[in-house]
Design an enzyme around this catalytic site. Structure first.
Site, PDB file in Angstrom:
ATOM      1  CE  LYS A  76      -2.578   0.472   3.619  1.00  0.00           C
ATOM      2  NZ  LYS A  76      -1.744   1.434   4.371  1.00  0.00           N
ATOM      3  CB  THR A  78       5.284   0.123  -2.432  1.00  0.00           C
ATOM      4  OG1 THR A  78       6.128  -0.339  -1.379  1.00  0.00           O
ATOM      5  CG2 THR A  78       6.046   0.094  -3.745  1.00  0.00           C
ATOM      6  NE  ARG A  99      -0.401   5.464   8.564  1.00  0.00           N
ATOM      7  CZ  ARG A  99      -0.681   4.191   8.819  1.00  0.00           C
ATOM      8  NH1 ARG A  99      -1.086   3.838  10.027  1.00  0.00           N
ATOM      9  NH2 ARG A  99      -0.558   3.283   7.891  1.00  0.00           N
ATOM     10  CE  LYS A 110       2.408  -2.492   8.859  1.00  0.00           C
ATOM     11  NZ  LYS A 110       3.191  -1.467   8.199  1.00  0.00           N
ATOM     12  CB  ALA A 278      -5.001   1.766  10.768  1.00  0.00           C
ATOM     13  CG  PHE A 306      -3.823  -2.230   8.986  1.00  0.00           C
ATOM     14  CD1 PHE A 306      -2.721  -2.965   8.578  1.00  0.00           C
ATOM     15  CD2 PHE A 306      -3.820  -1.715  10.277  1.00  0.00           C
ATOM     16  CE1 PHE A 306      -1.648  -3.221   9.443  1.00  0.00           C
ATOM     17  CE2 PHE A 306      -2.763  -1.959  11.143  1.00  0.00           C
ATOM     18  CZ  PHE A 306      -1.676  -2.705  10.722  1.00  0.00           C
ATOM     19  CG  PHE A 387       4.199 -10.090  -6.873  1.00  0.00           C
ATOM     20  CD1 PHE A 387       5.290 -10.355  -6.065  1.00  0.00           C
ATOM     21  CD2 PHE A 387       3.209  -9.248  -6.370  1.00  0.00           C
ATOM     22  CE1 PHE A 387       5.408  -9.814  -4.805  1.00  0.00           C
ATOM     23  CE2 PHE A 387       3.320  -8.694  -5.107  1.00  0.00           C
ATOM     24  CZ  PHE A 387       4.423  -8.976  -4.321  1.00  0.00           C
ATOM     25  CD1 TRP A 415       8.852  -3.069  -4.291  1.00  0.00           C
ATOM     26  CD2 TRP A 415       9.538  -4.375  -5.978  1.00  0.00           C
ATOM     27  NE1 TRP A 415       9.862  -3.874  -3.811  1.00  0.00           N
ATOM     28  CE2 TRP A 415      10.304  -4.688  -4.824  1.00  0.00           C
ATOM     29  CE3 TRP A 415       9.790  -5.075  -7.159  1.00  0.00           C
ATOM     30  CZ2 TRP A 415      11.292  -5.660  -4.829  1.00  0.00           C
ATOM     31  CZ3 TRP A 415      10.778  -6.047  -7.168  1.00  0.00           C
ATOM     32  CH2 TRP A 415      11.528  -6.329  -5.996  1.00  0.00           C
TER      33      TRP A 415
END
Length: 561
Positions: A76, A78, A99, A110, A278, A306, A387, A415
């Site tokens: 998210k 990225t 954030r 994480k 969140a 999230f 991907f 990415w």
């Protein structure tokens, strides 16, 4: 060297960033408001917003959210960063608003929150570690208030605080399960009053929420003064204002309140400021940073924590309600792998084509799409973080299912390709943001507390009903009696599932949400409804990421993702 052999930190360390003052000049921020923290970081004085930007029109606001997170990863942040770069590449004056990462997840499991691959904000090591010291200031303000409470009790307790009902906890920005429940004040009469206590992680603290939801320093002090820290022996609330703590707390926070300006790998400006979780708190960056970005740029790209059941719901029902900000378009991030994981495929097998599992997992995505387009009435696009293992058949299946909900799907390859990989997504965002949106909230503030919670559970999670524990029902009655019944709700729920059980994936039906307790964040201006076994102090995993982080003789950090 091919990208696949480079880690995120290696890519970031190879970048040649602009001096941050040039980024500020690009955004036409006057030099008098820019406070440098080295060559590549700066704070922008909050007075710039109130002195020179207040009459500017708001930009188009793009909100990035996602499906429920899985071990497969969604990307998210990225995607948010890459989308900002892609909009800039298309000639749009864009600022990204994110954030700040918490140290707990960085050293835990994480990871950080600076993006990945060729869609990152830099300097990523600084951003993921101490940055400009904002979180330390927030923790210090939190703990100053805690010290003043216990000192007041020790010095005679003029406010008649019931030591069994001190609800303010200390804070530290680290995953430390040992501190969840403690007894302090031990050692004798001169060492304080013995009582049960505990620590929350700084990002779950009410000071963090107050910090992020305050428009200026005067409002910050007013909100801090309203924090309920304890109850007296007659059951009346005791506030930080009664302890005369808000001025000193604001003094600790005055520099932290200035948004942090950095840049992406491609030189797009980014405000990174504030960082509430969140799943526990409201999960959005600071109001000051978002509003400043919206007054400077033509497009502001921000994220909510999230999935759309948690972060996006709180962004809209809490942050937008408070500020008047309105998203022009919403991006919902998903991956083929994450959807197959929701369909029951083991993590090790996610690379193989599996249309049957994908079809079983797709309802999770479709529920989040419905949340945005039907509950909140906002235009949306699904961004598939692509991907190499994704097949055409899998991608076409997602497109067909989303088309049934009149939502387009755009592939995102930021990415691996940076801004070039997000042009398709950016073009769809531009198209959507020109449409008129008439955003709706999930509930009205004047509804009873239980009805507001039920509305969230039924509309956003798909629950059949809500069960309230005896304790929660008693607290709800107390809060309504005290005049807090008209506050918005901040749901504290696990992020992995639409239910309050993190093991239940996909889009379940016929389930109930259990509210075991409800607390008040009077300073932040919301009620916190706790579901399941959610807690405000995480722990470290068996093998924490900290074991792989190191620094060499030249001070170069390694192992940070």
């Amino acid at each position: 060297m091919a990208h696949k052999f480079l880690s995120d930190i290696e890519i970031a360390q190879q970048a040649v960033p602009e001096v941050i003052n040039k980024i500020a000049v690009k955004m036409e921020i006057p030099d008098q408001y820019v406070e440098n923290y080295g060559k590549f970081k700066a704070k922008v004085d909050f007075r710039y917003l109130q002195n020179e930007l207040k009459d500017n029109e708001n930009s188009k606001l793009i909100l990035v959210t996602a499906i429920n997170p899985t071990p497969a990863g969604e990307g998210k942040t990225t995607t948010t960063i890459g989308l900002g770069d892609s909009l800039s590449k298309l000639g749009k004056k864009t600022i990204i608003a994110l954030r700040e990462p918490s140290l707990g997840p960085v050293f835990g499991v994480k990871g950080g929150a600076a993006g990945g691959g060729y869609a990152q904000v830099i300097p990523m090591e600084d951003i993921n570690l101490h940055f400009t010291g904002d979180f330390h200031a927030i923790g210090a303000a939190n703990n100053l208030l805690a010290a003043m409470i216990d000192n007041h009790i020790h010095q005679g307790n003029e406010l008649d605080i019931d030591t069994r009902r001190v609800v303010w906890r200390r804070a530290v920005d680290m995953n430390d399960r040992q501190l969840r429940h403690i007894v302090d004040g031990l050692g004798g009469k001169t060492e304080g009053v013995v009582r049960e206590d505990g620590f929350d992680i700084t990002v779950a603290s009410e000071v963090m929420a107050v910090f992020c939801l305050s428009n200026n320093i005067i409002e910050l002090k007013e909100n801090l003064s309203r924090i309920i820290v304890a109850y007296d022996r007659s059951g009346e609330p005791v506030t930080a204002g009664q302890l005369k703590a808000e001025g000193a707390m604001a003094a600790l926070l005055k520099d932290a309140l200035k948004p942090n300006l950095v840049q992406t790998l491609e030189g797009t400006p980014a405000f990174i400021h504030g960082g509430p979780f969140a799943n526990i708190a409201h999960g959005c960056n600071s109001v000051i940073a978002t509003r400043m970005a919206s007054k400077i740029a033509d497009y502001t790209v921000t994220e909510a924590g999230f999935g759309a059941d948690l972060g996006a719901e709180k962004f809209i029902d809490i942050k937008c309600r408070k500020t008047g900000l309105r998203p022009s378009a919403v991006v919902i991030v998903a991956t083929v792998k994450a959807l197959k994981y929701n369909g029951g495929v083991a993590k090790a097998d996610l690379g193989a084509e599996n249309l049957e599992a994908l079809e079983k997992g797709l309802p999770n995505l479709l529920k989040h799409v419905e949340n945005i387009t039907q509950v909140f009435n906002l235009p949306a696009v699904v961004a598939i973080n692509k991907f190499p293992t994704d097949t055409e058949a899998e991608l076409n299946l997602i497109k067909d299912k989303c088309k049934d909900l009149r939502v387009n799907v755009a592939l995102s390859e930021v990415w691996g390709k940076g801004s070039e990989g997000g042009i398709e997504l950016a073009s769809e965002v531009l198209r959507l943001s020109e449409k008129e949106s008439n955003m709706k909230f999930a509930y009205d503030l004047d509804m009873p507390i239980k009805d507001k919670i039920t509305a969230i559970a039924k509309k956003l999670y798909g629950a059949e009903a809500v069960d309230f524990s005896a304790k929660a029902s008693k607290e709800i009655a107390n809060f309504e009696k005290m005049g807090f019944g008209n506050l918005p709700i901040c749901m504290a729920k696990n992020q992995y599932s639409l239910t309050d059980d993190p093991k239940v994936l996909g889009r379940p039906t016929g389930f109930k949400i259990t509210i075991r307790d409800i607390t008040i964040s009077a300073g932040a201006g919301f009620l916190v409804a706790l579901t399941g076994d959610i807690m405000k102090m995480p722990g470290l995993p068996k093998v924490p990421a900290a074991e792989n982080i190191d620094v060499d003789v030249d001070g170069k950090i390694k192992g940070l993702f």
